[in-house]
Design an enzyme around this catalytic site. Structure first.
Site, PDB file in Angstrom:
ATOM      1  N   ASP A  70     -50.406  40.539  -1.002  1.00 35.10           N
ATOM      2  CA  ASP A  70     -51.528  39.611  -1.098  1.00 35.10           C
ATOM      3  C   ASP A  70     -52.852  40.271  -0.731  1.00 35.10           C
ATOM      4  O   ASP A  70     -52.887  41.398  -0.232  1.00 35.10           O
ATOM      5  CB  ASP A  70     -51.285  38.371  -0.213  1.00 35.10           C
ATOM      6  CG  ASP A  70     -50.830  38.727   1.204  1.00 35.10           C
ATOM      7  OD1 ASP A  70     -50.972  39.891   1.607  1.00 35.10           O
ATOM      8  OD2 ASP A  70     -50.345  37.826   1.905  1.00 35.10           O
ATOM      9  N   ASN A 139     -47.241  28.772   9.830  1.00 32.55           N
ATOM     10  CA  ASN A 139     -46.891  27.580   9.042  1.00 32.55           C
ATOM     11  C   ASN A 139     -45.762  27.879   8.051  1.00 32.55           C
ATOM     12  O   ASN A 139     -45.482  27.080   7.170  1.00 32.55           O
ATOM     13  CB  ASN A 139     -48.129  27.048   8.301  1.00 32.55           C
ATOM     14  CG  ASN A 139     -48.712  28.080   7.343  1.00 32.55           C
ATOM     15  OD1 ASN A 139     -48.120  29.134   7.111  1.00 32.55           O
ATOM     16  ND2 ASN A 139     -49.871  27.789   6.792  1.00 32.55           N
ATOM     17  N   HIS A 141     -45.720  30.444   5.867  1.00 34.60           N
ATOM     18  CA  HIS A 141     -46.092  31.107   4.610  1.00 34.60           C
ATOM     19  C   HIS A 141     -45.505  32.510   4.533  1.00 34.60           C
ATOM     20  O   HIS A 141     -45.325  33.190   5.538  1.00 34.60           O
ATOM     21  CB  HIS A 141     -47.607  31.085   4.346  1.00 34.60           C
ATOM     22  CG  HIS A 141     -48.458  31.969   5.191  1.00 34.60           C
ATOM     23  ND1 HIS A 141     -49.707  31.598   5.623  1.00 34.60           N
ATOM     24  CD2 HIS A 141     -48.278  33.218   5.678  1.00 34.60           C
ATOM     25  CE1 HIS A 141     -50.252  32.573   6.326  1.00 34.60           C
ATOM     26  NE2 HIS A 141     -49.399  33.573   6.371  1.00 34.60           N
ATOM     27  N   GLU A 146     -48.769  29.368   0.623  1.00 39.26           N
ATOM     28  CA  GLU A 146     -49.008  28.396   1.683  1.00 39.26           C
ATOM     29  C   GLU A 146     -48.144  27.143   1.495  1.00 39.26           C
ATOM     30  O   GLU A 146     -47.686  26.870   0.384  1.00 39.26           O
ATOM     31  CB  GLU A 146     -50.486  27.982   1.638  1.00 39.26           C
ATOM     32  CG  GLU A 146     -51.457  29.094   2.030  1.00 39.26           C
ATOM     33  CD  GLU A 146     -51.621  29.234   3.526  1.00 39.26           C
ATOM     34  OE1 GLU A 146     -50.609  29.275   4.250  1.00 39.26           O
ATOM     35  OE2 GLU A 146     -52.775  29.321   3.978  1.00 39.26           O
TER      36      GLU A 146
HETATM   37  C1  GLP Z   1     -50.965  36.868   6.868  1.00 42.14           C
HETATM   38  C2  GLP Z   1     -50.427  37.532   5.605  1.00 42.14           C
HETATM   39  C3  GLP Z   1     -48.948  37.493   5.584  1.00 42.14           C
HETATM   40  C4  GLP Z   1     -48.432  37.863   6.937  1.00 42.14           C
HETATM   41  C5  GLP Z   1     -48.726  36.746   7.909  1.00 42.14           C
HETATM   42  C6  GLP Z   1     -48.321  37.018   9.342  1.00 42.14           C
HETATM   43  O1  GLP Z   1     -51.602  35.703   6.577  1.00 42.14           O
HETATM   44  N1  GLP Z   1     -50.916  36.960   4.418  1.00 42.14           N
HETATM   45  O2  GLP Z   1     -48.478  38.361   4.552  1.00 42.14           O
HETATM   46  O3  GLP Z   1     -47.044  38.031   6.883  1.00 42.14           O
HETATM   47  O4  GLP Z   1     -50.080  36.406   7.840  1.00 42.14           O
HETATM   48  O5  GLP Z   1     -49.281  37.762  10.006  1.00 42.14           O
HETATM   49  P1  GLP Z   1     -49.068  38.396  11.437  1.00 42.14           P
HETATM   50  O6  GLP Z   1     -48.079  39.484  11.242  1.00 42.14           O
HETATM   51  O7  GLP Z   1     -50.421  38.906  11.819  1.00 42.14           O
HETATM   52  O8  GLP Z   1     -48.567  37.329  12.323  1.00 42.14           O
END
Ligand code: GLP
Length: 257
Positions: A70, A139, A141, A146
């Site tokens: 992403d 959440n 995702h 989302e």
């Molecule tokens: C972000 C990314 C995700 C990631 C998630 C968790 O929003 N789009 O691909 O897995 O959040 O992030 P973190 O590892 O900082 O908790």
């Protein structure tokens, strides 16, 4: 539904060690390897370990094609807050992945729908990823898929939820610079990956991991529950993220997956 393999490690360090070893073994066993990369804080140490292993001569990335999950819409790849920058900085610039094998979503706003279409074609042409690394949002995702009332299967542009904006702005150089839209690989492409490795660390992930593992439903309102349909998912968590799982695993084992 299939069984997700669940590995609980003591801490983030051990999660990263387990994940990087698993990735290295997979890369070593293939002539060509398509690696799907996640961003966020969780995989940073895993990437550092991959870089280390490369420097020690333990792994060679010349057979690797890299795709990412992403990107924020509106950020140029050179922007320090973009996921392109993150992946170059944390992994790609420090290992021998060939430039022509790096396929990162570009979040520049012009022609964003064309970028999404081209990305799906490129994924298809390459047989989708051999191994997809995933993190998870609070959440539920995965990528930027989302919570919603339906699953989006292809690469698409999405509005970020209020919760994601609030959670992720901490990672921005200036918080009010955070875009409200992103482009993400869709659920269909994630499920076409041959192997999925989901990483979760820290107590803030405990609640969502409990929901994902023990939910009897597959629902786009908790996007990661769809992983129960995939035949080769490994979840690697530390003890903090697995607190409720460990408590329930003994008594509610039959409800897992
Ligand atoms: C972000 C990314 C995700 C990631 C998630 C968790 O929003 N789009 O691909 O897995 O959040 O992030 P973190 O590892 O900082 O908790």
């Amino acid at each position: 539904m299939t069984k997700m393999r669940i590995i609980v490690k003591k801490n983030e360090e051990e999660v990263s060690e387990e994940a990087s070893n698993l990735i290295i073994n997979e890369i070593k066993n293939k002539e060509k390897f398509v690696l799907g990369l996640a961003t966020g804080e969780t995989p940073i140490k895993t990437y550092a370990k991959l870089v280390n292993a490369y420097k020690q001569g333990d792994v060679d990335f010349s057979n690797v094609k890299a795709f990412n999950l992403d990107e924020y819409v509106g950020l140029e790849p050179s922007d320090v807050d973009s996921y392109s920058y993150y992946l170059h900085h944390n992994l790609l610039d420090s290992v021998n992945v060939n430039e022509e094998n790096i396929h990162l979503l570009n979040g520049e706003t012009i022609k964003i729908n064309q970028i999404a279409k081209d990305y799906d074609l490129k994924l298809e042409k390459n047989g989708y990823t051999d191994l997809q690394i995933l993190g998870i949002g609070l959440n539920g995702h995965i990528g930027f898929n989302e919570p919603n009332s339906y699953y989006d299967f292809g690469t698409h542009v999405t509005d970020l939820s209020e919760s994601t904006i609030n959670v992720n702005k901490r990672l921005f150089s200036e918080q009010n610079k955070m875009p409200t839209k992103a482009i993400t690989m869709g659920i269909g492409s994630i499920l076409k990956s041959k192997k999925i490795v989901l990483l979760a660390t820290g107590s803030k992930k405990d609640e969502i991991m409990d929901k994902v593992i023990f939910s009897n439903q597959i629902t786009p309102e908790i996007p990661a529950t769809i992983l129960k349909l995939h035949k080769d998912v490994t979840i690697i968590m530390d003890e903090e993220a697995a607190k409720t799982y460990l408590k329930k695993a003994g008594t509610e084992r039959e409800n897992i997956n």
